[in-house]
Enzyme design. Sequence first.
Site, mmCIF file in Angstrom:
data_model
loop_
_atom_site.group_PDB
_atom_site.id
_atom_site.type_symbol
_atom_site.label_atom_id
_atom_site.label_comp_id
_atom_site.label_asym_id
_atom_site.label_seq_id
_atom_site.Cartn_x
_atom_site.Cartn_y
_atom_site.Cartn_z
ATOM 1 C CG ASP A 1 -1.893 1.139 1.256
ATOM 2 O OD1 ASP A 1 -1.892 1.940 0.304
ATOM 3 O OD2 ASP A 1 -2.660 1.233 2.237
ATOM 4 C CE LYS B 1 -3.588 5.020 1.079
ATOM 5 N NZ LYS B 1 -2.745 4.316 2.085
ATOM 6 C CB ALA C 1 0.366 9.482 -5.997
ATOM 7 C CG ASP C 2 6.233 10.721 -8.618
ATOM 8 O OD1 ASP C 2 6.400 11.554 -9.541
ATOM 9 O OD2 ASP C 2 6.830 10.791 -7.529
ATOM 10 N N PRO D 1 -11.189 -0.373 3.262
ATOM 11 C CG PRO D 1 -9.678 1.405 2.991
ATOM 12 C CD PRO D 1 -10.697 0.575 2.252
ATOM 13 N N GLY E 1 -14.608 3.331 12.322
ATOM 14 C CA GLY E 1 -16.063 3.369 12.540
ATOM 15 C C GLY E 1 -16.908 2.537 11.597
ATOM 16 N N GLY E 2 -16.311 1.987 10.527
ATOM 17 C CA GLY E 2 -17.101 1.177 9.583
ATOM 18 C C GLY E 2 -17.367 -0.219 10.131
ATOM 19 C CE LYS E 3 -22.740 -4.335 12.240
ATOM 20 N NZ LYS E 3 -21.911 -5.399 12.803
ATOM 21 N N GLY F 1 -6.886 -2.989 10.245
ATOM 22 C CA GLY F 1 -5.576 -2.832 10.858
ATOM 23 C C GLY F 1 -5.646 -2.834 12.373
#
Length: 218
Positions: free
Chosen positions: A60, A62, A64-65, A170, A176-178, A193
């Site tokens: 991970d 990310k 971005a270049d 994620p 807070g997600g389920k 995580g």
Amino acid sequence: MIKNKGLILSMDVVEKQKAIMIAEETCDSVDAIKVGYPLVLGAGIGIIGELARYAPVIADFKVADIPNTNKLICEHVFKAGADSVISHGFPGRDSLSSCIETAEEFGKEVYVVAEMSHPGATDFFLPVAESIAEMAVECGAAGVVAPATRPDSLKRIRNIIGNELKIMSPGVGAQGGKASDAISSGADWIIVGRSIYKSQYPKKVAESIVAEIESVTR
Ligand code: NUP
């Protein structure tokens, strides 16, 4: 990446021995282990190969270049033993295509961040999420990353990408997600995580998340 349990462990600890211990404990409950800057900067890029002994590793970074830099990053990641890489989409089509072409050379996969899970994603990300998801399809990505914290976004993104591309999601637990909501809204995998690696009993927590996923998939 093969979908079986539906759970990806985000290994954001920073010590090699701790990462290996948690991987050993939880590997039966996860389809992949995701590593990012915290662990790779803490333990070195060799940790990718070490963890790949327990489960496929998602890098991970990310990415971005510009296209050439993306290619160099992806080559390192795949040579280190990663099974897939997470890339950003906002740098544009040529940058993303460079990641995907490099992945194809190694027989590996790219997942593109369509929308981020944290509250600040509403500042810039939300209006471009759908365009990024469309670009991920057009460029031939394996899938996208979309937020468990916003099940409505997950549903919308699933509609855009269809069933061929996968969604890893994620934001479960600490953000807070389920898990069951995310899977019911179209995620193939949830990424977890802190709820696992900060627990005193990572194996038990991972098993209970898998049971929650199974409760909505079986
Ligand atoms: O939108 C994203 N949200 C997110 O949390 C994209 C990500 N790649 N992540 C990563 O998922 C984040 O960097 C962390 O490694 C993991 C979630 O961890 P946790 O909130 O379950 O501890």
